[in-house]
Design a protein around this motif. Structure first.
Motif, mmCIF file in Angstrom:
data_model
loop_
_atom_site.group_PDB
_atom_site.id
_atom_site.type_symbol
_atom_site.label_atom_id
_atom_site.label_comp_id
_atom_site.label_asym_id
_atom_site.label_seq_id
_atom_site.Cartn_x
_atom_site.Cartn_y
_atom_site.Cartn_z
ATOM 1 N N THR A 194 8.914 -3.954 8.076
ATOM 2 C CA THR A 194 9.256 -4.314 6.689
ATOM 3 C C THR A 194 10.775 -4.307 6.591
ATOM 4 O OG1 THR A 194 9.117 -1.970 6.073
ATOM 5 C CG2 THR A 194 7.154 -3.303 5.660
ATOM 6 N N ASP A 230 9.160 8.465 6.296
ATOM 7 C CA ASP A 230 10.207 9.132 5.501
ATOM 8 C C ASP A 230 9.660 9.824 4.253
ATOM 9 O OD1 ASP A 230 9.675 6.613 4.437
ATOM 10 O OD2 ASP A 230 11.770 6.011 4.218
ATOM 11 N N GLU A 284 1.857 3.703 1.785
ATOM 12 C CA GLU A 284 2.508 2.404 1.966
ATOM 13 C C GLU A 284 2.388 1.588 0.661
ATOM 14 O OE1 GLU A 284 4.499 1.137 4.248
ATOM 15 O OE2 GLU A 284 4.417 2.918 5.505
ATOM 16 N N GLU A 315 7.120 -3.602 -3.484
ATOM 17 C CA GLU A 315 8.468 -3.333 -2.952
ATOM 18 C C GLU A 315 9.454 -4.416 -3.404
ATOM 19 O OE1 GLU A 315 9.299 -1.323 0.868
ATOM 20 O OE2 GLU A 315 9.602 -3.339 1.623
#
Ligand code: BGC
Length: 499
Positions: A194, A230, A284, A315
């Motif tokens: 990504t 993360d 995700e 996103e």
């Protein structure tokens, strides 16, 4: 008055009328053009609207998709990936640990020293290195050689050249901020890239193995002890400091969330035993999609022209990689519909020329006459002397984009809390012990939240809008600085004490 005098007077009157008419025409044209600019902005604003009713629909959609993603692989756009992290650090860990955190634009290497017995982190050192842009589309070997060499130099400096680590094989926390199908706590294969990365020969490979091979090529005696997203690192650091931490959100270049789920809710992997009865799930959520998301023609065009079309829809609406670009697209449209940016608006047609940090700087410009906005427009787009009125319109566009992003992020968070019964309004399982909702802490990291106060304010405001003031008080967003990397090191500490 003689004939000549009359003629002159008539002539003057005709000229004056003609000038006045031209002025009126010019003013009318300018009003029309200004009107064109305003119409673009108003249309965009309408398309981005996030009234509380719509936000609640997004909350529900997020919770529903979470169930679907947990029920089966491919059951939802939310991957709901298992992380094999079933125990989170609690402050008792001790020792010295290293971690490597590969993000979208930077790579961090760090070392922490833990005192155990609740004494918390005694010492920590973090070094940040820029990832050369060309590496994002290079080869697996080039990428992993770069990061392992960066780590090696750091470790050698930290160990004062004693070569201690090379003698004794150390375990490393590896934060990899891309979607991974975990095989165990320390291994996992890359599902897809990504955030503009495109190194095809890594897709489908175990990234821990890639790193270990590179470390061994480069003479670094380490093995990956924990491979974490993360968000998972951020959750680990959040939990280390506050046991009420139930979820973590990253809102930076990319975006994602993870949270602690009950084992019995992990339907797609029934029978999986965990030590704690729960497991961290990497949602995700950047790939979340719902018809309730306010999508505009600008979002559609951005997606169409992206290398990962129809992917990472959430996103593309809320994260730092895209907000500046959405603003740029709207400004470009304004330039096509009006002349408020003058003749030389060509630079507005260059994709991704407006970084989100600059967009935030324009949005938060509180100087008289919006001096900063003028400066950025001149420097970035070679558009000098933009009028104050036009600069105000630019700020309005930034505001619309940021407000939508922040409010949708807030809705996503409440969606998670709803799924785990902590939104305070979902009935018996809602964590409302005797009518009182439980305190829920959400660890949060990265620039959009930490460095962009308007984004933060809009997010907090939306949480209150959705939940109401009383319940919203139990939702605590807590910054976990450098959590992605530190959390990976903490997880090594937690898991090595169990091995
Ligand atoms: C990645 C996630 C990551 C997020 C934040 C997304 O693009 O898919 O794995 O957690 O960015 O860095």
């Amino acid at each position: 008055m003689g004939m000549v005098g009359l003629g002159v007077a008539v002539g003057c009157a005709v000229v004056t009328c003609a000038i006045a008419a031209a002025l009126v025409r010019r003013r009318a044209r300018s009003w029309l053009r200004w009107g064109g600019a305003v119409a673009v902005v108003e249309g965009f604003e309408e398309g981005c609207a996030t009234p509380v009713g719509r936000l609640r629909q997004v909350v529900d959609a997020m919770a529903v998709e979470m169930y679907a993603g947990l029920a089966s692989d491919g059951g939802s756009k939310l991957k709901m990936l298992l992380t094999f992290v079933d125990t989170l650090p609690d402050g008792d860990e001790d020792g010295i640990y290293y971690a490597l955190d590969l993000g979208a634009t930077t790579c961090q290497v760090l070392r922490i020293q833990l005192g155990g017995g609740g004494s918390k982190i005694i010492n920590h050192k973090v070094e940040q290195h820029q990832i050369p842009q060309e590496l994002a589309s290079s080869t697996s070997e080039e990428l992993f050689d770069f990061i392992s060499l960066t780590l090696k130099e750091f470790v050698e400096r930290e160990e004062n050249g004693i070569n201690q680590v090379l003698d004794e094989r150390k375990e490393l926390g590896f934060t990899f901020s891309f979607p991974i199908r975990q095989l165990s706590i320390s291994s996992g294969v890359l599902i897809k890239w990504t955030k503009g990365f495109a190194i095809e020969d890594v897709v489908g490979k175990d990234v821990s193995r890639c790193l270990e091979e590179a470390m061994s090529r480069n003479g670094l005696n380490m093995r990956v002890g924990a491979l974490v997203n993360d968000t998972v690192g951020t959750l680990a650091l959040g939990h280390y400091y506050d046991k009420d931490t139930v979820a973590a959100v990253i809102i930076g270049t990319g975006t994602n969330a993870c949270y602690v789920e009950r084992s019995d809710a992990l339907i797609k992997s029934q029978g999986l035993l965990t030590n704690s009865g729960g497991m961290v799930v990497n949602m995700e959520w950047g790939n979340f999609w719902s018809a309730h998301l306010p999508k505009t023609s600008y979002d559609i065009a951005l997606d169409d022209e992206s290398p990962n079309r129809n992917e990472q829809g959430f996103e593309k609406m809320i994260s730092g990689m895209y907000l500046g670009e959405i603003v740029r697209r709207v400004l470009h449209r304004i330039a096509e519909e009006s002349d408020i940016f003058g003749e030389s608006a060509d630079h507005l047609s260059v994709p991704f020329i407006l970084r989100t940090s600059l967009m935030a700087a324009m949005h938060e410009d509180d100087s008289p006459n919006l001096r900063e906005v003028g400066r950025i427009l001149e420097e970035q787009f070679q558009m000098p002397g933009i009028s104050l009125k036009a600069r105000m319109l630019v700020v309005r566009v930034c505001d619309i984009v940021t407000r939508r992003a922040a409010r949708l992020t807030a809705a996503g968070i409440i969606g998670i809390l709803k799924k785990i019964g902590r939104d305070g309004i979902s009935g018996v399982a809602s964590g409302r012990a005797k009518g009182k909702p439980k305190r829920s802490v959400v660890a949060i990291e990265r620039g959009l939240y930490t460095n962009y106060s308007m984004f933060r304010e809009y997010m907090n405001e939306a949480i209150t809008d959705i939940l109401g003031e009383e319940i919203a008080q139990n939702v605590v967003l807590r910054v976990a600085e450098d959590g992605s990397g530190i959390g990976a090191a903490l997880l090594i500490a937690t898991y090595s004490s169990k091995r």
